[in-house]
Write an enzyme that holds these catalytic residues in place. Sequence first.
Site, PDB file in Angstrom:
ATOM      1  N   TYR A 166       4.111   4.012   0.716  1.00  0.00           N
ATOM      2  CA  TYR A 166       4.850   4.651   1.805  1.00  0.00           C
ATOM      3  C   TYR A 166       5.917   3.666   2.271  1.00  0.00           C
ATOM      4  CZ  TYR A 166       5.464   8.661   4.755  1.00  0.00           C
ATOM      5  OH  TYR A 166       5.969   9.801   5.324  1.00  0.00           O
ATOM      6  N   HIS A 182       9.284  -3.336   3.367  1.00  0.00           N
ATOM      7  CA  HIS A 182       8.818  -3.639   2.006  1.00  0.00           C
ATOM      8  C   HIS A 182       9.997  -3.982   1.100  1.00  0.00           C
ATOM      9  CE1 HIS A 182       5.624  -0.592   3.269  1.00  0.00           C
ATOM     10  NE2 HIS A 182       4.898  -1.634   2.943  1.00  0.00           N
ATOM     11  N   MET A 231       0.838  -1.196   0.000  1.00  0.00           N
ATOM     12  CA  MET A 231       0.000   0.000   0.000  1.00  0.00           C
ATOM     13  C   MET A 231       0.880   1.255   0.000  1.00  0.00           C
ATOM     14  SD  MET A 231      -3.458  -0.961   1.997  1.00  0.00           S
ATOM     15  CE  MET A 231      -2.903  -0.588   3.638  1.00  0.00           C
TER      16      MET A 231
HETATM   17  O1  PAF Z   1      -0.201  -5.702   3.325  1.00  0.00           O
HETATM   18  C1  PAF Z   1      -0.634  -4.797   2.574  1.00  0.00           C
HETATM   19  O2  PAF Z   1       0.011  -3.786   2.328  1.00  0.00           O
HETATM   20  C2  PAF Z   1      -2.021  -4.947   1.957  1.00  0.00           C
HETATM   21  O3  PAF Z   1      -2.906  -5.559   2.823  1.00  0.00           O
HETATM   22  C3  PAF Z   1      -1.985  -5.675   0.593  1.00  0.00           C
HETATM   23  C4  PAF Z   1      -1.491  -7.093   0.716  1.00  0.00           C
HETATM   24  C5  PAF Z   1      -1.106  -4.895  -0.371  1.00  0.00           C
HETATM   25  C6  PAF Z   1      -3.404  -5.725   0.019  1.00  0.00           C
HETATM   26  O4  PAF Z   1      -3.931  -4.463  -0.141  1.00  0.00           O
END
Ligand code: PAF
Length: 292
Positions: free
Chosen positions: A32, A37, A30
């Site tokens: 940011y 990540h 999502m």
């Molecule tokens: O973990 C996240 O950022 C969200 O839940 C995902 C897996 C991108 C789904 O919107």
Amino acid sequence: VITAHAVSEVRAAIASARNDGARVGFVPTMGYLHEGHLSLLDLAKRRGADFVVTSVFVNPTQFGPGEDLATYPRDEKRDARLLAERGADLLFLPTARAIYPDGFATRVSVSGVSEPLEGERRPGHFDGVATVVLKLLNIVRPDIAVFGRKDAQQCAVVRRMAIDLDLPVELVFGDTVREQDGLAMSSRNAYLSAENRALAPRFHEALRAGAALLRAGSKSIDAIESAMCDYLARWNGLEVDYMKLVDPETFAAPADFDRELLLVGAVRIGSTRLIDNISIDRSPEGGRLAPA
Ligand code: PAF
């Protein structure tokens, strides 16, 4: 990094990579972005992906009415720069319209594991997650898809969906990346005031207190959960939502202690809600202790 907004652009870029023999990895996010990540991108590559797709989409259907959809932190330029620096190949930045066109009427609902804890407190949240994840997987059609273990219940829901629906993808779950003081990295940490940020590491310490009891051989779910809550009760300004010991597949209370177990929690610090977990494997063949 190529940036694509339309599903057709994503499909064209991936078809071309596949033509060149690429193995496609996918990291849905999502945005940011933080080191948590970016470490998932590295993991996709270590698992053999040579064309890595990242999506950045703040999915409205997984936010409840009183939640932080409107204020969820966003910085697409910075995300694109970080992805380029980390060697991502394709950034998928869909509009809500591209994901949920007029007339959209489908909802994917995984029963059982979606129901307790986060599911109970955030009604509809996991339906929103499962639906968008299935859509994104169908758009990207990756060989491997990588999710962060910080969202442990989400990992379990996605794993259940992939098994139940025979999704042709290898799921990989990456370890939580932490700040030096133990706080799990999260885009939502950006909401914390300096004072609340100073309080936040107590949350992980409480999980560690539960982990210490488990490692010492305790088999009392009550004692372990109370120890975590008691630890947190020592600080003002930190409100426990839940601190639980669960089976990592079902998120119900564990029936057997000689297997992987998960200590999971959610707390509120000011108006910020944080989740975290520690995995402990006491099975004879286990012993893979997630970094605590
Ligand atoms: O973990 C996240 O950022 C969200 O839940 C995902 C897996 C991108 C789904 O919107």
